[in-house]
Design an enzyme around this catalytic site. Sequence first.
Site, PDB file in Angstrom:
ATOM      1  N   HIS A 185       0.863  -1.186   0.000  1.00  0.00           N
ATOM      2  CA  HIS A 185       0.000   0.000   0.000  1.00  0.00           C
ATOM      3  C   HIS A 185       0.894   1.228   0.000  1.00  0.00           C
ATOM      4  CE1 HIS A 185      -3.420  -2.601   1.734  1.00  0.00           C
ATOM      5  NE2 HIS A 185      -3.615  -2.375   0.441  1.00  0.00           N
ATOM      6  N   GLU A 193       1.736   3.848   3.004  1.00  0.00           N
ATOM      7  CA  GLU A 193       2.168   3.326   4.305  1.00  0.00           C
ATOM      8  C   GLU A 193       3.695   3.341   4.392  1.00  0.00           C
ATOM      9  OE1 GLU A 193       0.028  -0.411   4.415  1.00  0.00           O
ATOM     10  OE2 GLU A 193      -1.895   0.626   4.221  1.00  0.00           O
ATOM     11  N   ARG A 220      -3.041   4.952  -2.302  1.00  0.00           N
ATOM     12  CA  ARG A 220      -2.952   3.622  -1.684  1.00  0.00           C
ATOM     13  C   ARG A 220      -2.690   2.518  -2.716  1.00  0.00           C
ATOM     14  NH1 ARG A 220      -5.488   0.240   2.332  1.00  0.00           N
ATOM     15  NH2 ARG A 220      -6.609  -1.527   1.468  1.00  0.00           N
ATOM     16  N   HIS A 229       2.495  -3.366   7.127  1.00  0.00           N
ATOM     17  CA  HIS A 229       1.547  -2.318   6.738  1.00  0.00           C
ATOM     18  C   HIS A 229       1.484  -1.295   7.867  1.00  0.00           C
ATOM     19  CE1 HIS A 229      -0.724  -4.382   3.355  1.00  0.00           C
ATOM     20  NE2 HIS A 229       0.060  -5.344   3.794  1.00  0.00           N
ATOM     21  N   GLU A 286       0.527  -4.387  11.353  1.00  0.00           N
ATOM     22  CA  GLU A 286       0.025  -3.038  11.100  1.00  0.00           C
ATOM     23  C   GLU A 286       0.729  -2.175  12.130  1.00  0.00           C
ATOM     24  OE1 GLU A 286      -2.135  -1.819   8.851  1.00  0.00           O
ATOM     25  OE2 GLU A 286      -3.246  -3.547   8.099  1.00  0.00           O
TER      26      GLU A 286
HETATM   27 ZN    ZN Z   1      -1.872  -1.652   4.138  1.00  0.00          ZN
END
Ligand code: ZN
Length: 416
Positions: free
Chosen positions: A175, A178, A231, A301, A376
């Site tokens: 993404h 990020e 993104r 992420h 994350e």
């Molecule tokens: Zn992501």
Amino acid sequence: MNFYLIFFSCFIVRSSFSSEVRYDNYKLLNVTPSTLQAVEALRELERSASLGFDFWSHTGPVGQPVEIMVSPDRADELQDIVKRREMSSAMIIDNVQKLIDAERSPRTQKGFGWTRYNTLDEINNWIKSLPEQYPSIVSLIELNGTYEGRPIVGVKVSYGSSKDKKSVFVESNIHAREWISSATTTYILNEILTSTNSSVRKLAEEHIWYFFPVVNPDGFVYSQTRDRMWRKTRVRYSRFCVGADPNRNWDYSWNVRGASSDNPCSELYRGPKPFSEPCTKTLSEFIKTVGSELVAYISFHSFAQVLLIPYGHTPQHLDNYDLTYDIGLKAVEVLAQRYGTRYRVGTIYDIMYIAAGGSIEWVKGIFKTPLVYTYELRDKGRYGFLLPPQQIIPTCEETFDSFVAIFQEYYKAIKS
Ligand SMILES: [Zn+2]
Ligand SMILES: *[C@@H]1O[C@H](CO)[C@@H](O)[C@H](O)[C@H]1NC(C)=O
Ligand SMILES: *[C@@H]1O[C@H](CO)[C@@H](O)[C@H](O)[C@H]1NC(C)=O
């Protein structure tokens, strides 16, 4: 006179096309749905992919906050929905552009490092310098190519004979926005190469490593030069809508109902078919060549502070759920030791939302790799994707502590 006017206005239009998207007075709101109807209303808003609304996190169950960025001209509309639909909301950022500006300056450090966010060229030049510095250990892997023709640059790290060694695959920045994810994986790669700590050396030398810090380079460059909030990939799907979500595009659980979008304008667009995106296709072809040797596949992420386990498309737990969950708990305990940063652990489905077609779903589904996790990273919404550069190194340090712990706990568990 007219001629000059026309000339002048063309110039303005042209220059506004080539300039950056600005987020002056865009707000970030934290919205918490308190009923099922409220959840449905948020889902609908997210699915509609309306201009002016950008979901920084995805709609989950009742009680789970969702970060939504809204343009100044639609802020009242969002407040209306909140009021009418049994939700509560809090303003987190009142001017997103201010944070974007802050993130950029000052660019004091010269060259590649971890005190500010690096450009794709800086990252790739650093990666390409590694085989020269570590000639018998690091080899460069350049995968062909993305939609816009960029290579996906990675390395293989291997100390001495690779006989009987298991491999570890690390992937980040699928993404585009990020940025902390590739900052962290380059840090981990650097530690694997340079740490003198004996337990890190043992871990480093007993595995073969694959690192691909920026697997969506087209999107990443676009997020750095044109639109900080980009993104997706950069494949053109309709006159107005560009890009598919490369982490809803893998050929496993692709298109499970409610777990991605078939609308090309959506941030969760799964693409017209599995592996429609050149970057996921290319990367998956490479992973196939090493998939059976992997002991671990870890993707990075941001943001949410969770350590995620497959799957996202089904509530069913894996064959080794208990093991990966326990290891995850230990890892986040170790992560918290340095700066007190708290993470949660669980499957994507259990603790986040329904999601399908992600890279870890595919790897786990196809290769049954024992350790499959998604981080994350920081934070929980205070800055979201715009994590201040001062937090890069602390994030890297605490994440690396937990990364090492994952392997230590795993080998402890399978020996006993
Ligand atoms: Zn992501
Ligand atoms: C990438 O393309 C070039 C030229 O077409 C080719 O020589 C090279 O082997 C390809 N690399 C991979 C990893 O497929
Ligand atoms: C070496 O690394 C391990 C694992 O991250 C850690 O527990 C230990 O404290 C480190 N030792 C030193 C001397 O830094």
